[in-house]
Each structure stands twice: as structure tokens, then as C-alpha cells.
Design a protein around this motif. Structure first.
Motif, PDB file in Angstrom:
ATOM      1  N   LYS A  62      47.897   4.801  10.343  1.00  0.00           N
ATOM      2  CA  LYS A  62      49.251   4.791  10.926  1.00  0.00           C
ATOM      3  C   LYS A  62      50.263   4.385  10.029  1.00  0.00           C
ATOM      4  N   THR A  91      42.213  -5.236  12.753  1.00  0.00           N
ATOM      5  CA  THR A  91      42.359  -3.818  13.047  1.00  0.00           C
ATOM      6  C   THR A  91      41.317  -2.725  12.183  1.00  0.00           C
ATOM      7  N   GLU A 110      47.592   3.408  17.659  1.00  0.00           N
ATOM      8  CA  GLU A 110      46.210   3.245  17.093  1.00  0.00           C
ATOM      9  C   GLU A 110      45.355   4.390  17.642  1.00  0.00           C
TER      10      GLU A 110
HETATM   11  C1  AAL Z   1      48.144  -2.760  16.858  1.00  0.00           C
HETATM   12  C2  AAL Z   1      47.880  -1.914  15.579  1.00  0.00           C
HETATM   13  C3  AAL Z   1      47.937  -2.711  14.221  1.00  0.00           C
HETATM   14  C4  AAL Z   1      49.415  -3.352  14.126  1.00  0.00           C
HETATM   15  C5  AAL Z   1      49.214  -4.621  15.232  1.00  0.00           C
HETATM   16  C6  AAL Z   1      47.751  -4.880  15.070  1.00  0.00           C
HETATM   17  O1  AAL Z   1      48.290  -2.174  17.546  1.00  0.00           O
HETATM   18  O2  AAL Z   1      48.673  -0.862  15.338  1.00  0.00           O
HETATM   19  O3  AAL Z   1      47.172  -3.884  14.367  1.00  0.00           O
HETATM   20  O4  AAL Z   1      49.368  -4.291  12.891  1.00  0.00           O
HETATM   21  O5  AAL Z   1      49.081  -3.643  16.336  1.00  0.00           O
END
Ligand code: AAL
Length: 389
Positions: A236, A146, A290
């Protein structure tokens, strides 16, 4: 005579005041909200758009491969670049309690950060791993995932979630605020060239807050906006706030107010590599997941996919105080936008807006697809010029 005239004026003003107050009283809640809100009606709303989704090749659906959580897209020497999470193994998901060194708990477990390039934004060529998981004992040993890209001072910086260990727990014991790893941090690698080699920083650039804090469990989804030479990293967390809500109707009995699954805060630094200081105003967006952010005019836009203001575009002059400017859009899941022009350089203002990006689609195998929209500054100026006529 003059006194009489004054009395007349005062009486008139008083009548006007009363009639205004009367009018105020007769406004319905919905109408009042409409008048007070900053949302213009569609035709004159520069944020009015639709998101249209298109398949891509090279990083689109592929059985046996998961690609997810794309970064912002950048262009270097006429080539588009995107980075994303891709697990090294394609074993079925077994959950955190049963996962081993070679079996995945979740889609974002045991990931490295991969990248792909394209000359048209539709046909992509996967180039391989950009950032590997770190050595045993380091903060990024279990998974790096991410990610988002920052271009500054002639260098490239990837910020990403990093985890050293899984948090072992049964699926049934999982709570939305518990976090998946023990505990995750935000890590960073830098390179002189978008093709690497990438150099991981020895220490994370952001950690979770104290146990009681709104971001006490996780720090996720880093994404950047550069304002006046300062690096604003939005992130987040799991959604709880450290104050007891003073609500007397009995709905709230918990120490922590129930918040959406995801809320957003910001941490600001003078340098790309940190130190990032968390804003005292955090959380700055109630909802998100996200979260997609982009500089626009002299401020910052965000697109929220979750929470009470889900599927809205939000605008903020200062990057801290956001208000909704458009509701009810279909969402690009985990989107990363194409950051045109001066978007990611040492100052991205005035922001030029966005017209496309990449988002992910969930399922047994996650994949990337393109979204298009019309949120460019050029279009915004056109709409407002019409409005002023
Ligand atoms: C995603 C993000 C982050 C969470 C998981 C992988 O949508 O919010 O990355 O940890 O889910």
C-alpha cells in the motif's frame, strides 16, 4: 424475386438493429451498470459471503498490551502460526514530535514482530519475539511492524514495514500522504523453521518511489501471492497519482488528484528475497489500506477496506487488472487469512479460497480477533454448478 427477398432480409435486419439501438438508449444507468458488471446476483455469486467475528484467547483484548496488523495464518505440522506487531513499551501515545527513544508516537512505533501458535485457531499461545528491531544506524532500528509470511523453497520469509527514524512533526501538520517515518521501507527476515531463529536481510526489499511517484512517501502492508514461480508482493502507499487529471468541470485544481488514503500496487520478483520490480501498471487497486489478498482459481482476490470501492471483494485473472465481484461486506480490519493447502508454496494456483483469518480491533489497546467467511473454492464450484443448471 430474389432481389425482393434480399430487400426484405435487409429491411428486417435494419429494423432489428434500430430496435436494439432503441433498447440500448432506454437502459437506465443503473441497469446498464448491472449488465456490464461482473457481479452476479447473490444466489449465483460465488463471492457472496458474510464476515462473522469471534473472540480469541491469548492474543485477544488485554489491558496494557497492543497487538495489531496480523500476518496471514499458516499451518506447520498441525499447528497454526500468526505473526503481528507488538510494541515493546506500553507508554501512552505522544505523537511524533514528542516521542523519544522509549515513548511511542503511534501504536506501530517501537514495535517488534511477535508470534503466536494455536491448534484450533481460537486459543492462541503467545510465543515471544520473532523479529527484533535492528541495531542503531540500520533501516529497521526504530520499528518493525505490519508483517506477512511467505513460505517458499522450504523456507519461511517475513516481510514487514521497517523504519530507522521517526519523522518529527506536530500532529496538526500531519497530512495523510506524509508518512510516519523518515522514510519507511519494507524489510525481510528468513528462517528455516517458523519458530526461528530469524535472519534479517542487510538491505530492504522495497523502498519508496521518487518524490513525485504514487508511492513516493511510504511503502506499507506487504502481502504475497505466488503465481507461476513468481512472487507478487502487494503493498500500500498513501494515495496520490502523478498525473494531472484532465477534468474540465473545475472540481480538480490540484497537481495531484485526490485519491483515497490508501491505494495498492504490486512488485514482482523471481526470488522470495527480491529484487522486487514494481509493476508499470501501479497502482493496481484504488483503495485498500491493509489489503487482504489471496489466490483464487487461476487468479487473485483482494478485499478492499477503503476508497470508492470500500468493502468489496475484487478479482483479477492476472494479478494486475482487478474488478469488483462483491460489494458491501463488513470489513475484517487489517485481516490476515488462513492460507490453506498449497497457498504459500512456490505456486499457489489454483487458489483454494479462504474460510477464516485474524483481524485487529482498534482502541486504546489494539487486539486480534478471528473472522470467518465462506469463500472457499469448493463453495464457489458448488454455486457455479447451480448457476449452470
Ligand atoms: C496500519 C498499516 C500500516 C501503517 C499503520 C501500521 O493500518 O496500514 O501499519 O503504517 O497502520
Amino acid at each position: 424475386m430474389k432481389k425482393g427477398k434480399n430487400i426484405c432480409i435487409y429491411t428486417f435486419l435494419l429494423a432489428l438493429l434500430i430496435s436494439c439501438t432503441e433498447q440500448e438508449k432506454k437502459m437506465s444507468a443503473s441497469y446498464k451498470r448491472f449488465r456490464e458488471s461482473k457481479i452476479r446476483f447473490d444466489k449465483y455469486n460465488e463471492f457472496n459471503t458474510n464476515f462473522v467475528f469471534k473472540e480469541v484467547t491469548g492474543i485477544g483484548y488485554e489491558e496494557g498490551v497492543t497487538r495489531r496488523d496480523p500476518s496471514s495464518v499458516i499451518m506447520v505440522d498441525s499447528v497454526y502460526y500468526v505473526w503481528y506487531s507488538r510494541p515493546q513499551v506500553n507508554t501512552p501515545l505522544v505523537g511524533p514530535n514528542d516521542a523519544t527513544d522509549s515513548t511511542r508516537a503511534f501504536h506501530w512505533d517501537l514495535c517488534d514482530i511477535w508470534y503466536a501458535t494455536s491448534t484450533d485457531g481460537y486459543d492462541w499461545e503467545e510465543q515471544g519475539i520473532a523479529v527484533h528491531r535492528g541495531p542503531k544506524g540500520r533501516y529497521d532500528h526504530r520499528s518493525v511492524f505490519t508483517t506477512d509470511i511467505l513460505v517458499a523453497d522450504g523456507k519461511y520469509y517475513l516481510a514487514y514495514q521497517a523504519a530507522e527514524n521517526l519523522k518529527q512533526a506536530r500532529w496538526s501538520e500531519w497530512t495523510k500522504t506524509s508518512g510516519d517515518f523518515n522514510k519507511n521501507v519494507i524489510g525481510m527476515s528468513w528462517a528455516d523453521n517458523p519458530n526461528g531463529p530469524w535472519h534479517a536481510l542487510e538491505e530492504p526489499i522495497l523502498k519508496v518511489g521518487p518524490e513525485i511517484a504514487w508511492d513516493g512517501e511510504v511503502v506499507h502492508d506487504p502481502t504475497f501471492v505466488v503465481r507461476n514461480g513468481k512472487y507478487f508482493m502487494y503493498y500500500k502507499s498513501a494515495g496520490r497519482v502523478p498525473w494531472k487529471p484532465n477534468i474540465s468541470n473545475g472540481d480538480f485544481t490540484k497537481e495531484f488528484a485526490d485519491m483515497p488514503n490508501a491505494i495498492i500496487g504490486v512488485a514482482v520478483s523471481e526470488k522470495p528475497t527480491g529484487p522486487y520490480i514494481k509493476s508499470e501498471y501501479n497502482p493496481v487497486l484504488i483503495g485498500g489500506h491493509e489489503c487482504i489478498v489471496w489466490p483464487y482459481r487461476k487468479g487473485v482476490c483482494a478485499f478492499l477496506t477503503e476508497g470508492p470501492e470500500a468493502n468489496s471483494i475484487q478479482f483479477s485473472e492476472d494479478g494486475i487488472n482487478f474488478y469488483p465481484v462483491k460489494h458491501g461486506l463488513e470489513k475484517p480490519e487489517a485481516g490476515g487469512v488462513y492460507r490453506a493447502g498449497n497457498f504459500t508454496d512456490t505456486d499457489s494456483l489454483p487458489g483454494q479460497g479462504i474460510t477464516w483469518g485474524l483481524s485487529h480491533v482498534l482502541g486504546e489497546w489494539n487486539f486480534l480477533r478471528r473472522f470467518e467467511c465462506d469463500l472457499s473454492l469448493e463453495k464457489g464450484n458448488r454455486v457455479l454448478a447451480d448457476y449452470d443448471k
